[in-house]
Design a protein around this motif. Structure first.
Motif, PDB file in Angstrom:
ATOM      1  N   SER A 113       0.801  -1.188  -0.074  1.00 51.29           N
ATOM      2  CA  SER A 113      -0.030   0.221  -0.026  1.00 51.29           C
ATOM      3  C   SER A 113       0.847   1.277   0.003  1.00 51.29           C
ATOM      4  O   SER A 113       0.775   2.272  -0.805  1.00 51.29           O
ATOM      5  N   LEU A 114       1.913   1.113   0.749  1.00 55.86           N
ATOM      6  CA  LEU A 114       2.989   2.226   0.743  1.00 55.86           C
ATOM      7  C   LEU A 114       3.435   2.609  -0.397  1.00 55.86           C
ATOM      8  O   LEU A 114       3.692   3.653  -0.861  1.00 55.86           O
ATOM      9  N   GLU A 115       3.962   1.515  -1.046  1.00 60.23           N
ATOM     10  CA  GLU A 115       4.233   1.883  -2.445  1.00 60.23           C
ATOM     11  C   GLU A 115       3.398   2.371  -3.414  1.00 60.23           C
ATOM     12  O   GLU A 115       3.960   3.090  -4.255  1.00 60.23           O
ATOM     13  N   LEU A 116       2.285   2.012  -3.505  1.00 69.87           N
ATOM     14  CA  LEU A 116       0.988   2.350  -4.336  1.00 69.87           C
ATOM     15  C   LEU A 116       1.049   3.781  -4.016  1.00 69.87           C
ATOM     16  O   LEU A 116       0.653   4.684  -5.211  1.00 69.87           O
ATOM     17  N   ILE A 117       0.875   4.097  -2.965  1.00 70.22           N
ATOM     18  CA  ILE A 117       0.697   5.581  -2.521  1.00 70.22           C
ATOM     19  C   ILE A 117       1.994   6.510  -2.979  1.00 70.22           C
ATOM     20  O   ILE A 117       1.422   7.572  -3.592  1.00 70.22           O
ATOM     21  N   SER A 118       3.033   5.899  -2.688  1.00 74.38           N
ATOM     22  CA  SER A 118       4.242   6.517  -3.186  1.00 74.38           C
ATOM     23  C   SER A 118       4.103   6.950  -4.872  1.00 74.38           C
ATOM     24  O   SER A 118       4.394   7.977  -5.384  1.00 74.38           O
ATOM     25  N   TYR A 119       3.724   5.721  -5.513  1.00 70.65           N
ATOM     26  CA  TYR A 119       3.677   5.812  -7.047  1.00 70.65           C
ATOM     27  C   TYR A 119       2.731   7.031  -7.496  1.00 70.65           C
ATOM     28  O   TYR A 119       2.983   7.775  -8.454  1.00 70.65           O
ATOM     29  N   MET A 120       1.563   6.939  -6.751  1.00 68.32           N
ATOM     30  CA  MET A 120       0.510   7.846  -7.200  1.00 68.32           C
ATOM     31  C   MET A 120       0.886   9.268  -6.763  1.00 68.32           C
ATOM     32  O   MET A 120       0.143  10.269  -7.175  1.00 68.32           O
ATOM     33  N   GLY A 121       1.897   9.539  -6.103  1.00 64.04           N
ATOM     34  CA  GLY A 121       2.203  10.882  -5.503  1.00 64.04           C
ATOM     35  C   GLY A 121       2.864  11.516  -6.689  1.00 64.04           C
ATOM     36  O   GLY A 121       3.366  12.710  -6.526  1.00 64.04           O
ATOM     37  N   ASN A 122       3.630  10.822  -7.489  1.00 62.90           N
ATOM     38  CA  ASN A 122       4.256  11.359  -8.718  1.00 62.90           C
ATOM     39  C   ASN A 122       5.492  12.133  -8.350  1.00 62.90           C
ATOM     40  O   ASN A 122       5.672  13.210  -8.892  1.00 62.90           O
ATOM     41  N   GLY A 123       6.265  11.680  -7.269  1.00 62.42           N
ATOM     42  CA  GLY A 123       7.604  12.418  -6.969  1.00 62.42           C
ATOM     43  C   GLY A 123       7.189  13.334  -5.959  1.00 62.42           C
ATOM     44  O   GLY A 123       8.252  13.908  -5.659  1.00 62.42           O
ATOM     45  N   SER A 124       6.110  13.714  -5.514  1.00 63.08           N
ATOM     46  CA  SER A 124       5.611  14.791  -4.832  1.00 63.08           C
ATOM     47  C   SER A 124       5.479  14.106  -3.157  1.00 63.08           C
ATOM     48  O   SER A 124       4.512  13.371  -2.961  1.00 63.08           O
ATOM     49  N   MET A 125       6.179  14.704  -2.512  1.00 58.85           N
ATOM     50  CA  MET A 125       6.082  14.082  -0.875  1.00 58.85           C
ATOM     51  C   MET A 125       4.859  14.653  -0.266  1.00 58.85           C
ATOM     52  O   MET A 125       4.048  13.825   0.578  1.00 58.85           O
ATOM     53  N   ARG A 126       4.439  15.827  -0.575  1.00 59.41           N
ATOM     54  CA  ARG A 126       3.044  16.399  -0.003  1.00 59.41           C
ATOM     55  C   ARG A 126       1.937  15.799  -0.565  1.00 59.41           C
ATOM     56  O   ARG A 126       1.147  15.317   0.406  1.00 59.41           O
ATOM     57  N   ASP A 127       1.742  15.387  -1.857  1.00 58.36           N
ATOM     58  CA  ASP A 127       0.807  14.793  -2.244  1.00 58.36           C
ATOM     59  C   ASP A 127       0.783  13.445  -1.688  1.00 58.36           C
ATOM     60  O   ASP A 127      -0.475  12.883  -1.394  1.00 58.36           O
ATOM     61  N   SER A 128       1.806  12.583  -1.705  1.00 56.62           N
ATOM     62  CA  SER A 128       1.648  11.172  -1.266  1.00 56.62           C
ATOM     63  C   SER A 128       1.432  11.189   0.429  1.00 56.62           C
ATOM     64  O   SER A 128       0.576  10.425   0.723  1.00 56.62           O
ATOM     65  N   ILE A 129       1.746  12.230   1.148  1.00 56.79           N
ATOM     66  CA  ILE A 129       1.367  12.253   2.435  1.00 56.79           C
ATOM     67  C   ILE A 129      -0.311  12.724   2.465  1.00 56.79           C
ATOM     68  O   ILE A 129      -0.977  12.152   3.215  1.00 56.79           O
ATOM     69  N   SER A 130      -0.810  13.460   1.822  1.00 52.85           N
ATOM     70  CA  SER A 130      -2.254  13.611   1.540  1.00 52.85           C
ATOM     71  C   SER A 130      -2.999  12.586   1.208  1.00 52.85           C
ATOM     72  O   SER A 130      -4.056  12.280   1.671  1.00 52.85           O
ATOM     73  N   ILE A 131      -2.306  11.701   0.226  1.00 52.91           N
ATOM     74  CA  ILE A 131      -3.011  10.505  -0.119  1.00 52.91           C
ATOM     75  C   ILE A 131      -3.265   9.557   1.140  1.00 52.91           C
ATOM     76  O   ILE A 131      -4.369   9.126   1.544  1.00 52.91           O
ATOM     77  N   LEU A 132      -1.977   9.693   1.876  1.00 53.42           N
ATOM     78  CA  LEU A 132      -2.062   8.551   3.096  1.00 53.42           C
ATOM     79  C   LEU A 132      -3.351   8.996   4.009  1.00 53.42           C
ATOM     80  O   LEU A 132      -3.844   8.236   4.747  1.00 53.42           O
ATOM     81  N   GLU A 133      -2.991  10.199   4.310  1.00 48.90           N
ATOM     82  CA  GLU A 133      -4.145  10.802   5.160  1.00 48.90           C
ATOM     83  C   GLU A 133      -5.620  10.618   4.730  1.00 48.90           C
ATOM     84  O   GLU A 133      -6.589  10.138   5.553  1.00 48.90           O
ATOM     85  N   ARG A 134      -5.908  10.697   3.551  1.00 47.23           N
ATOM     86  CA  ARG A 134      -7.159  10.300   2.897  1.00 47.23           C
ATOM     87  C   ARG A 134      -7.550   9.013   3.165  1.00 47.23           C
ATOM     88  O   ARG A 134      -8.720   8.712   3.551  1.00 47.23           O
ATOM     89  N   VAL A 135      -6.447   8.126   3.004  1.00 46.39           N
ATOM     90  CA  VAL A 135      -6.881   6.597   3.109  1.00 46.39           C
ATOM     91  C   VAL A 135      -7.216   6.426   4.636  1.00 46.39           C
ATOM     92  O   VAL A 135      -7.884   5.541   5.049  1.00 46.39           O
ATOM     93  N   LEU A 136      -6.399   7.031   5.464  1.00 46.72           N
ATOM     94  CA  LEU A 136      -6.452   6.860   6.847  1.00 46.72           C
ATOM     95  C   LEU A 136      -7.841   7.137   7.379  1.00 46.72           C
ATOM     96  O   LEU A 136      -8.441   6.629   8.624  1.00 46.72           O
ATOM     97  N   LEU A 137      -8.638   8.142   6.731  1.00 41.18           N
ATOM     98  CA  LEU A 137      -9.799   8.625   7.294  1.00 41.18           C
ATOM     99  C   LEU A 137     -10.933   7.403   6.884  1.00 41.18           C
ATOM    100  O   LEU A 137     -12.093   7.445   7.402  1.00 41.18           O
ATOM    101  N   TYR A 138     -10.613   6.689   6.003  1.00 40.52           N
ATOM    102  CA  TYR A 138     -11.369   5.384   5.574  1.00 40.52           C
ATOM    103  C   TYR A 138     -11.502   4.237   6.631  1.00 40.52           C
ATOM    104  O   TYR A 138     -12.274   3.644   6.885  1.00 40.52           O
ATOM    105  N   THR A 139     -10.050   4.035   6.862  1.00 32.16           N
ATOM    106  CA  THR A 139      -9.881   2.769   7.886  1.00 32.16           C
ATOM    107  C   THR A 139      -8.512   2.750   8.306  1.00 32.16           C
ATOM    108  O   THR A 139      -7.616   3.496   8.082  1.00 32.16           O
ATOM    109  N   GLU A 140      -8.293   2.442   9.690  1.00 30.64           N
ATOM    110  CA  GLU A 140      -7.042   2.455  10.486  1.00 30.64           C
ATOM    111  C   GLU A 140      -6.244   1.257  10.090  1.00 30.64           C
ATOM    112  O   GLU A 140      -4.818   1.100  10.341  1.00 30.64           O
ATOM    113  N   ASN A 141      -6.739   0.194   9.483  1.00 24.58           N
ATOM    114  CA  ASN A 141      -6.123  -0.938   9.042  1.00 24.58           C
ATOM    115  C   ASN A 141      -6.059  -1.062   7.537  1.00 24.58           C
ATOM    116  O   ASN A 141      -6.884  -1.386   6.847  1.00 24.58           O
TER     117      ASN A 141
END
Length: 496
Positions: free
Chosen positions: A201-229
């Motif tokens: 999951s971390l690799e997929l989120i990182s790939y979708m961030g397109n080289g942007s750390m901010r975008d990748s962390i934002s995606i992680l936060e969005r996923v976290l709002l859906y589930t903790e596992n």
């Protein structure tokens, strides 16, 4: 109490926390240690790569009273000026302060404002948004700023900044952050927040961030709002990403020529509301990796796909398909991706038509055109005169060549070659019949023929001779012949 976003909460405060920009961090650290600064810096790069973060760390470290390692201490009075009325670090958004009057006010402020020792640092974010007059007003100040004043300009579009400004700055280009660096940072955040997430999951989120750390962390936060596992299925569902299983299943139907199940799967993809552009990009990446694996199964680090299970599947699949099929499919998928459709139904129609064309062996016809016409050319009648009623060579290959000229911006050649047709491919020679004498004369120009033959070689991968003729030229009669046709052969014509 205000809850900060994960990106704000985990924004780096020291250079060694900045991922993916090692050499820039080390240079800035060394400048602080040596106390050797320039008057203006220019940080450029795509969003979320650390430009503003490094500018803030650098600005604080310049004035830090306890600086020993090139990083701010965040304990001294200079590092904690937020609660004072006098600031040594001023951060401005150039997008909302972009007029020449606002820049002149800033320059006037530099002359008379007071600050507490050290340096006054101005961070101008998104500086490419300044007007041309504002840039001109800033030029003199950038070249000869007041003593102890430093400018840090930050931009995502360096091409929009005048060269006169760029040349006055020390330039640092922030590259896109590598996926593994983003994965490491996301894993640190997940561990700190006690988030259960697998590495896939971390690799997929990182790939979708397109080289942007901010975008990748934002995606992680969005996923976290859906589930903790967090599992890979959750990430795909939230981001609307087609599962790789969908893609491998579709490829299976394509290569087995199973039209019924292939169309059924395309229907499922659209009914599930998945991001169709994301699907096409994922599909294209797997096709690219399959072609790569046909020639090299060892250097898997160069593959776009990072999932080991998927790589094993691709290794098995590439044994069952040939390069002609793969290149044909990726060309068609690229054509679909390059189109700007207004609705997803148009993407669906083109995908379905591609599926029908491939499964009904239209693909084989196109490949045979190339092989028959260029590897085993047809032997034609030795008579160089061509009858206008003669059967034409199949033009699919020629149309592809014309499309290649258009996409390569050879629009003059493309327009000229629209005014005629290919008559034959014989002995590595292309014979082209023009509609008019005027077009023929233009095509017979040596430079034009040279350009056409260079493009033919580039497109077909072998040297080809281009010859041109016109039926009108072959049927062109002299005045004497026309007179004799009317009055008979016994007429004698004298030239005076």
């Amino acid at each position: 109490m205000v809850n900060d976003s994960l990106y704000t909460k985990y924004r780096p405060k020291k250079f060694y926390d900045v991922y993916g920009q090692k050499y820039i961090s080390e240079i800035l650290e060394n400048q602080i240690k040596c106390r050797r600064f320039t008057h203006a810096y220019l940080f450029s790069g795509t969003r979320g790569t650390g430009k503003t973060t490094c500018a803030r760390i650098f600005a604080k470290a310049i004035n830090c009273l306890n600086n020993t390692d090139g990083n701010p201490c965040y304990e001294c009075s200079m590092c904690n000026q937020e609660n004072t009325s006098i600031l040594n670090v001023i951060e401005l958004d150039a997008a909302s302060n972009n007029s020449v009057d606002q820049i002149k006010s800033l320059i006037e402020e530099l002359r008379y404002s007071n600050f507490v020792g050290g340096y006054k640092v101005y961070i101008l974010d998104e500086v490419h948004m300044l007007s041309m007059n504002a840039f001109n007003a800033l030029l003199k100040t950038l070249e000869e700023p007041p003593k102890n004043v430093i400018f840090i300009l930050s931009t995502t579009e360096i091409k929009k900044i005048p060269q006169t400004v760029v040349s006055r700055c020390q330039k640092f280009e922030f590259k896109n952050i590598e996926i593994q660096d983003i994965v490491s940072r996301l894993k640190y955040i997940a561990d700190s927040e006690k988030i259960n997430i697998d590495n896939e999951s971390l690799e997929l989120i990182s790939y979708m961030g397109n080289g942007s750390m901010r975008d990748s962390i934002s995606i992680l936060e969005r996923v976290l709002l859906y589930t903790e596992n967090i599992k890979i299925e959750n990430v795909r569902e939230i981001l609307g990403i087609t599962s790789s299983e969908f893609i491998f299943e579709l490829l299976k139907f394509i290569f087995e020529k199973d039209l019924h199940n292939g169309l059924k799967l395309i229907n499922e993809i659209f009914e599930d509301g998945l991001d169709i552009r994301g699907f096409i990009n994922s599909f294209r990446n797997i096709l690219r990796d399959l072609i790569f694996l046909k020639f090299d199964k060892i250097n898997c680090d160069l593959l776009v796909e990072k999932n080991n299970k998927n790589i094993d599947k691709m290794k098995l699949l590439c044994e069952k398909v040939n390069v002609d099929e793969l290149t044909f499919i990726i060309d068609k998928i690229n054509d679909i991706n390059d189109r700007s459709f207004s609705s997803e139904i148009e993407y669906r129609i083109y995908l379905e038509m591609f599926m029908v064309k491939f499964c009904k062996n239209s693909f084989l016809t196109e490949v045979k055109h190339i092989k028959n016409n260029f590897e085993k050319p047809e032997v034609l009648d030795k008579n160089p005169n061509f009858n206008s009623n003669e059967e034409m060579v199949d033009l699919n290959v020629w149309k592809d060549f014309l499309d290649y000229l258009r996409k390569s911006s050879f629009m003059v050649l493309y327009s000229l070659l629209q005014n005629g047709s290919v008559q034959s491919f014989q002995n590595d020679k292309v014979l082209f019949k023009c509609n008019t004498i005027g077009i023929m004369n233009r095509l017979k120009n040596m430079n034009t023929i040279k350009q056409i033959e260079e493009n033919l070689k580039s497109f077909f991968g072998k040297p080809l001779i281009f010859e041109v003729f016109s039926e009108m030229e072959q049927n062109d009669e002299s005045i004497e012949d026309r007179v004799k046709k009317v009055f008979g052969d016994h007429i004698e014509i004298e030239n005076k």
